[in-house]
Design a protein around this motif. Structure first.
Motif, short mmCIF file in Angstrom:
data_model
loop_
_atom_site.label_atom_id
_atom_site.label_comp_id
_atom_site.label_asym_id
_atom_site.label_seq_id
_atom_site.Cartn_x
_atom_site.Cartn_y
_atom_site.Cartn_z
N ARG A 35 30.71 42.01 45.30
CA ARG A 35 31.01 41.41 44.00
C ARG A 35 30.70 39.92 44.03
O ARG A 35 30.31 39.38 45.06
CB ARG A 35 32.46 41.66 43.60
N GLU A 36 30.87 39.27 42.89
CA GLU A 36 30.50 37.86 42.76
C GLU A 36 31.46 36.93 43.50
O GLU A 36 32.48 37.35 44.03
CB GLU A 36 30.44 37.50 41.28
N HIS A 37 31.11 35.66 43.49
CA HIS A 37 31.91 34.58 44.09
C HIS A 37 33.35 34.66 43.55
O HIS A 37 33.54 34.81 42.35
CB HIS A 37 31.27 33.25 43.68
N LEU A 38 34.33 34.50 44.42
CA LEU A 38 35.74 34.68 44.05
C LEU A 38 36.46 33.37 43.80
O LEU A 38 36.21 32.37 44.46
CB LEU A 38 36.48 35.42 45.17
N GLY A 39 37.39 33.40 42.86
CA GLY A 39 38.35 32.32 42.69
C GLY A 39 38.06 31.33 41.57
O GLY A 39 36.93 31.08 41.21
N ILE A 40 39.13 30.80 41.04
CA ILE A 40 39.22 29.75 40.04
C ILE A 40 38.64 30.14 38.67
O ILE A 40 39.33 30.10 37.68
CB ILE A 40 38.62 28.41 40.52
N HIS A 41 37.37 30.52 38.61
CA HIS A 41 36.73 30.82 37.34
C HIS A 41 37.12 32.20 36.82
O HIS A 41 36.85 33.21 37.48
CB HIS A 41 35.21 30.72 37.47
N PRO A 42 37.75 32.27 35.66
CA PRO A 42 38.19 33.57 35.11
C PRO A 42 37.05 34.58 34.97
O PRO A 42 37.29 35.78 35.09
CB PRO A 42 38.78 33.21 33.75
N CYS A 43 35.82 34.12 34.76
CA CYS A 43 34.70 35.06 34.61
C CYS A 43 34.40 35.80 35.92
O CYS A 43 33.73 36.83 35.91
CB CYS A 43 33.45 34.34 34.12
N VAL A 76 43.73 32.05 41.41
CA VAL A 76 43.61 31.11 40.30
C VAL A 76 43.33 29.68 40.78
O VAL A 76 42.68 28.91 40.08
CB VAL A 76 44.86 31.16 39.39
N ASP A 77 43.77 29.35 42.00
CA ASP A 77 43.66 27.96 42.46
C ASP A 77 42.83 27.78 43.73
O ASP A 77 42.80 26.69 44.30
CB ASP A 77 45.06 27.38 42.67
N VAL A 78 42.15 28.83 44.19
CA VAL A 78 41.35 28.74 45.41
C VAL A 78 39.99 29.37 45.17
O VAL A 78 39.91 30.53 44.77
CB VAL A 78 42.04 29.46 46.60
N ARG A 79 38.92 28.59 45.40
CA ARG A 79 37.57 29.09 45.27
C ARG A 79 37.07 29.51 46.64
O ARG A 79 37.21 28.76 47.62
CB ARG A 79 36.65 27.99 44.70
N GLU A 80 36.52 30.69 46.74
CA GLU A 80 35.94 31.17 47.98
C GLU A 80 34.81 30.22 48.41
O GLU A 80 33.98 29.84 47.60
CB GLU A 80 35.39 32.58 47.71
N THR A 81 34.82 29.83 49.69
CA THR A 81 33.75 28.95 50.18
C THR A 81 32.46 29.74 50.33
O THR A 81 32.46 30.98 50.36
CB THR A 81 34.11 28.33 51.55
N LYS A 82 31.35 29.04 50.43
CA LYS A 82 30.06 29.71 50.63
C LYS A 82 30.06 30.48 51.95
O LYS A 82 29.46 31.55 52.05
CB LYS A 82 28.92 28.70 50.57
N GLU A 83 30.74 29.94 52.95
CA GLU A 83 30.83 30.63 54.24
C GLU A 83 31.64 31.92 54.11
O GLU A 83 31.26 32.95 54.69
CB GLU A 83 31.48 29.71 55.30
N GLU A 84 32.73 31.88 53.36
CA GLU A 84 33.53 33.08 53.13
C GLU A 84 32.75 34.12 52.33
O GLU A 84 32.81 35.32 52.61
CB GLU A 84 34.84 32.73 52.41
N LEU A 85 32.01 33.65 51.35
CA LEU A 85 31.17 34.53 50.55
C LEU A 85 30.12 35.21 51.42
O LEU A 85 29.90 36.43 51.33
CB LEU A 85 30.51 33.75 49.42
N ALA A 86 29.47 34.43 52.28
CA ALA A 86 28.46 34.98 53.19
C ALA A 86 29.07 35.98 54.15
O ALA A 86 28.48 37.04 54.42
CB ALA A 86 27.77 33.85 53.95
N ALA A 87 30.25 35.69 54.67
CA ALA A 87 30.93 36.60 55.58
C ALA A 87 31.29 37.92 54.88
O ALA A 87 31.13 39.00 55.44
CB ALA A 87 32.19 35.94 56.16
N ARG A 88 31.74 37.81 53.65
CA ARG A 88 32.07 39.01 52.88
C ARG A 88 30.82 39.84 52.63
O ARG A 88 30.82 41.07 52.74
CB ARG A 88 32.75 38.63 51.56
N GLY A 89 29.71 39.16 52.33
CA GLY A 89 28.44 39.86 52.15
C GLY A 89 27.99 40.57 53.42
O GLY A 89 27.53 41.72 53.37
#
Length: 108
Positions: free
Chosen positions: A50-58, A89-102
């Motif tokens: 799924r897409e980048h996680l956190g902060i943005h409601p979309c 709501v208050d934490v944006r997934e880092t690019k490193e976390e996103l890459a690890a999830r991928g």
């Protein structure tokens, strides 16, 4: 899911009792006709994909129960929580976390 359904779906859905639509008409205000599951591969929803996680409601996913109504032929059995447990709501997934999830998704 709309992208997967658009790519792998079996074309326009015709109301039949023996085949569920992959996506109902106008799912997510898409203004698209319903898409058939006839002759398409199974589609499995996986929380890691799924897409980048956190902060943005979309970027917050809807509840699984809502998605099941919009995508009747998609298999949601691997999703553990009806509500989005990963989005904060208050934490944006880092690019490193996103890459690890991928990577975890690819390993899966």
């Amino acid at each position: 899911m709309q992208t997967a359904v658009g790519v792998f779906g079996g074309g326009d859905y015709t109301d039949r009792m023996d085949i569920l639509p992959l996506m109902v008409a106008n799912a997510g205000n898409s203004e698209r006709a319903a898409i058939s599951s006839l002759n398409c591969p199974p589609i499995l929803a996986v929380e890691l994909c799924r897409e980048h996680l956190g902060i943005h409601p979309c970027d917050k996913r809807r509840s699984v129960s809502e998605y099941q109504c919009l995508f009747p032929a998609v298999d949601f059995s691997l999703i553990e929580s009806d509500e989005d447990a990963l989005w904060k709501v208050d934490v944006r997934e880092t690019k490193e976390e996103l890459a690890a999830r991928g990577m975890n998704f690819l390993i899966w």
